[in-house]
Design a protein around this motif. Structure first.
Motif, PDB file in Angstrom:
ATOM      1  N   ALA A   1       0.808  -1.219   0.000  1.00 46.81           N
ATOM      2  CA  ALA A   1       0.000   0.000   0.000  1.00 46.81           C
ATOM      3  C   ALA A   1       0.843   1.271   0.000  1.00 46.81           C
ATOM      4  N   SER A   2       2.167   1.165   0.203  1.00 49.79           N
ATOM      5  CA  SER A   2       3.036   2.335   0.279  1.00 49.79           C
ATOM      6  C   SER A   2       3.497   2.739  -1.115  1.00 49.79           C
ATOM      7  N   THR A   3       3.078   3.886  -1.570  1.00 46.93           N
ATOM      8  CA  THR A   3       3.313   4.308  -2.953  1.00 46.93           C
ATOM      9  C   THR A   3       4.780   4.547  -3.274  1.00 46.93           C
ATOM     10  N   ASN A   4       5.605   4.814  -2.262  1.00 46.86           N
ATOM     11  CA  ASN A   4       7.018   5.110  -2.514  1.00 46.86           C
ATOM     12  C   ASN A   4       7.945   3.993  -2.067  1.00 46.86           C
ATOM     13  N   ASP A   5       7.407   2.827  -1.735  1.00 44.71           N
ATOM     14  CA  ASP A   5       8.232   1.690  -1.313  1.00 44.71           C
ATOM     15  C   ASP A   5       8.525   0.822  -2.532  1.00 44.71           C
TER      16      ASP A   5
ATOM     17  N   ASP B   1       2.376  14.412  -3.090  1.00 41.37           N
ATOM     18  CA  ASP B   1       3.384  13.349  -3.060  1.00 41.37           C
ATOM     19  C   ASP B   1       3.808  12.953  -4.471  1.00 41.37           C
ATOM     20  N   PRO B   2       5.015  12.393  -4.604  1.00 41.83           N
ATOM     21  CA  PRO B   2       5.452  11.887  -5.911  1.00 41.83           C
ATOM     22  C   PRO B   2       4.499  10.825  -6.433  1.00 41.83           C
ATOM     23  N   ALA B   3       4.515  10.638  -7.739  1.00 43.97           N
ATOM     24  CA  ALA B   3       3.633   9.638  -8.351  1.00 43.97           C
ATOM     25  C   ALA B   3       3.949   8.253  -7.794  1.00 43.97           C
ATOM     26  N   PRO B   4       2.931   7.432  -7.563  1.00 39.60           N
ATOM     27  CA  PRO B   4       3.155   6.088  -7.017  1.00 39.60           C
ATOM     28  C   PRO B   4       4.015   5.225  -7.928  1.00 39.60           C
ATOM     29  N   LEU B   5       4.807   4.368  -7.306  1.00 41.35           N
ATOM     30  CA  LEU B   5       5.628   3.417  -8.054  1.00 41.35           C
ATOM     31  C   LEU B   5       4.768   2.233  -8.483  1.00 41.35           C
TER      32      LEU B   5
END
Length: 252
Positions: free
Chosen positions: A41-45, A77-81
């Motif tokens: 669920a973590s968009t930057n992980d 926030d930055p775009a999700p990975l």
């Protein structure tokens, strides 16, 4: 959980708080499973990229520190990975290959891509092949499934990932540690760490957890290091290419 908490913008929470919430409301869920879902669920992980089922509906959290999270803010926030970046390299035959950049084992993927045809070019190729063909190792072995999260690159805390987490026909956990080339004795430490993590975070009391190491070849040190260790097995893989001549049509 997030709906129950009603977090304000920028408000953070710890992984332990999430574990405690699920322990109260869904006590059958294991802490390891909750950690896996927090990663997804973590968009930057970057580790979320190893969950093939990840999509925009999973873009819920933003990781702000070790086991610390807040709600994802799509406007700031930055775009999700959603897809790992790739680099282009040429193999020994001059063919250009796209290689996914990995955080762990820097340079190993590129080095492996230059290897000979008697082994898999990339460790990811070996992982995917075995994940789809676990019966080659043991009849009845299947990929672990935790809702939409599979045992392929299963997160094991601290940014670490289990190459393949499987279940055997008796319901026990099987941890697979893979090396595309030669396996050395240090692999044992990695495997045992993951085996004990599964015992602690996922397994039920008395549920068996064992480990398997798969390599292109085993060093004598690795074989010696594993001797006498209960529930650890060693496997070597081989690739074989066969060529058959196809007869031509006889034209009038």
């Amino acid at each position: 959980m997030l709906a129950d908490w009603g977090l304000k913008s920028g408000e953070t929470f710890s992984a332990q708080r999430a574990i405690d919430w699920f322990a109260e409301h869904y006590p059958k869920l294991k802490a390891g499973s909750i950690h896996a879902h927090l990663v997804q669920a973590s968009t930057n992980d970057r580790s979320r990229l190893h969950h093939p089922a990840t999509n925009v509906s999973d873009d819920l959290l933003f990781k702000v520190g070790s086991r610390e999270y807040r709600r994802f803010e799509p406007t700031t926030d930055p775009a999700p990975l959603h897809q790992a970046p790739k680099v282009q390299i040429a193999n020994a035959n001059g063919k250009v290959i796209s290689v996914t950049e990995e955080e762990d084992d820097a340079g190993v993927a590129i080095d492996a891509a230059l290897a000979g045809s008697s082994q898999f070019a990339l460790e990811k190729d070996l992982q995917r092949y075995l994940a789809d063909n676990l019966q080659l190792i043991e009849p009845g072995l299947t990929l672990f499934q935790d809702e939409e999260i599979t045992g392929f690159e299963y997160p094991a805390g601290g940014g670490r990932r289990i190459d393949i987490l499987a279940k055997d026909r008796s319901g026990g956990f099987v941890v697979l540690e893979l090396k595309v080339e030669k396996g050395y004795d240090r692999v044992v430490g990695q495997l045992l760490r993951y085996v004990n993590w599964v015992r602690k975070e996922l397994a039920e009391p008395g549920q068996r957890v064992r480990g398997i190491i798969v390599c292109r070849s085993m060093s004598e040190d690795l074989i010696l290091a594993c001797s006498g260790i209960k529930d650890v097995e060693l496997f070597e893989y081989r690739l074989q290419v066969t060529v058959s001549k196809v007869p031509l049509l006889e034209l009038p």
